[in-house]
Design a protein around this motif. Structure first.
Motif, PDB file in Angstrom:
ATOM      1  N   LEU A 130       0.802  -1.214   0.000  1.00 60.28           N
ATOM      2  CA  LEU A 130       0.000   0.000   0.000  1.00 60.28           C
ATOM      3  C   LEU A 130       0.840   1.271   0.000  1.00 60.28           C
ATOM      4  CD1 LEU A 130      -2.732  -0.979   2.623  1.00 60.28           C
ATOM      5  CD2 LEU A 130      -2.980  -0.920   0.141  1.00 60.28           C
ATOM      6  N   GLY A 167      -2.462  -2.833  -5.172  1.00 62.21           N
ATOM      7  CA  GLY A 167      -3.612  -2.807  -4.282  1.00 62.21           C
ATOM      8  C   GLY A 167      -4.429  -4.080  -4.347  1.00 62.21           C
ATOM      9  N   VAL A 219      -2.789  -6.736  -2.319  1.00 64.70           N
ATOM     10  CA  VAL A 219      -3.034  -6.611  -0.880  1.00 64.70           C
ATOM     11  C   VAL A 219      -4.361  -7.254  -0.504  1.00 64.70           C
ATOM     12  CG1 VAL A 219      -3.497  -4.984   0.993  1.00 64.70           C
ATOM     13  CG2 VAL A 219      -1.647  -4.533  -0.607  1.00 64.70           C
TER      14      VAL A 219
END
Length: 300
Positions: free
Chosen positions: A238, A267, A270
């Protein structure tokens, strides 16, 4: 909430690094940072009567400090001083979860799900895509970033393996104090110590000491005590996006469309690596490991 705060604090260090290395050499800036942060944390540890590592444990803590502080930031700040934008440095550091996952699986025997491995792969591909347009013109700086990345990743896994129960206040103080003389020697051997703008140097130093060195690293060490190394490592996916946003707001730096796509893939990585199926709001992976020594309430 702690994870969000950590990402913002950690990302701000790259912006401060760009500004700081513009008015002083990187090793001099790091020497001052480590010395002040180490003394401050040592004072906090003394006032709170924190137990200090001793004997063999102290040597392990020293190794962690050299890796996570000395090697990591010597590589990253040198790359920034060579002209690599802070956002790009953060993108290279975004590979940290992939390196940690490989090391954690082999050294710490942490079990990884297929969903986690897919997340690591997608996130890593995103980071590589984002830095692809820099490999030709700034290869030396990118290689220095890789050195910094290895320092952070190896230090994280080493800490989880050998110093999981060290008090976060005294342990982090040792990290900085051990790295200080090495940075002092480096600035004498490889730089001409000087500061071109003392007011800017002063507020940058205050920020990276109080916010980045003390706040962010205490929070990182607390999270490493409470969770698996791989899950903590996914937070670094991030930081590139947050750093890019801060770089645009503060420094006016922008990223290419390819880099933006890379950030988006990071992203997605994640989400795949941390969100558990069937448990809204929960994070996935291995079960959280509670520390055998209590974490101070003020640091939770």
């Amino acid at each position: 909430m702690a994870r969000l705060v950590f990402v913002v604090l950690w990302s701000s260090a790259f912006i401060a690094g760009v500004i700081g290395t513009d008015v002083a050499p990187p090793f001099l800036l790091l020497f001052c940072r480590f010395a002040l942060a180490g003394l401050l944390l040592a004072g906090i540890a003394w006032v709170s009567r924190s137990p200090w590592p001793r004997g063999k444990q102290l040597w392990h803590v020293a190794v962690v400090g050299l890796l996570m502080q000395g090697v990591q930031f010597a590589g990253f700040y040198s790359a920034i001083a060579l002209g690599l934008p802070g956002g790009v440095v953060a993108l290279v550091q975004g590979l940290n979860p992939v390196v940690i996952a490989l090391l954690a699986a082999g050294v710490l025997r942490e079990r990884m799900t297929r969903r986690q491995w897919l997340g690591f792969a997608v996130g890593g591909a995103g980071v590589l895509l984002a830095v692809s347009d820099r490999l030709g013109s700034s290869l030396g700086a990118v290689l220095l970033c890789v050195v910094g990345l290895l320092g952070l990743s190896l230090g994280t896994v080493y800490q989880k393996a050998f110093t999981p129960d060290v008090d976060v206040r005294s342990g982090t103080a040792v990290h900085f104090l051990v790295a200080t003389p090495f940075m002092g020697l480096a600035t004498l051997l490889f730089e001409t110590p000087h500061v071109t703008n003392w007011p800017v140097f002063g507020w940058v130093l205050a920020w990276i000491v109080l916010v980045n060195s003390v706040g962010a690293f205490l929070l990182l060490n607390v999270m490493l005590h409470r969770d698996s190394a791989a899950r903590v490592g996914t937070l670094f996916f991030l930081t590139p996006a947050v750093t890019a946003l801060l770089a645009w707001l503060v420094l006016g730096q922008t990223l290419s469309p390819v880099a933006v796509v890379g950030l988006a893939l990071g992203g997605v990585g994640v989400l795949l690596a941390t969100v558990r199926r069937g448990a809204p709001g929960a994070t996935g992976g291995t079960a959280s490991a509670r520390p055998s020594t209590p974490v101070p309430a003020a640091l939770r």
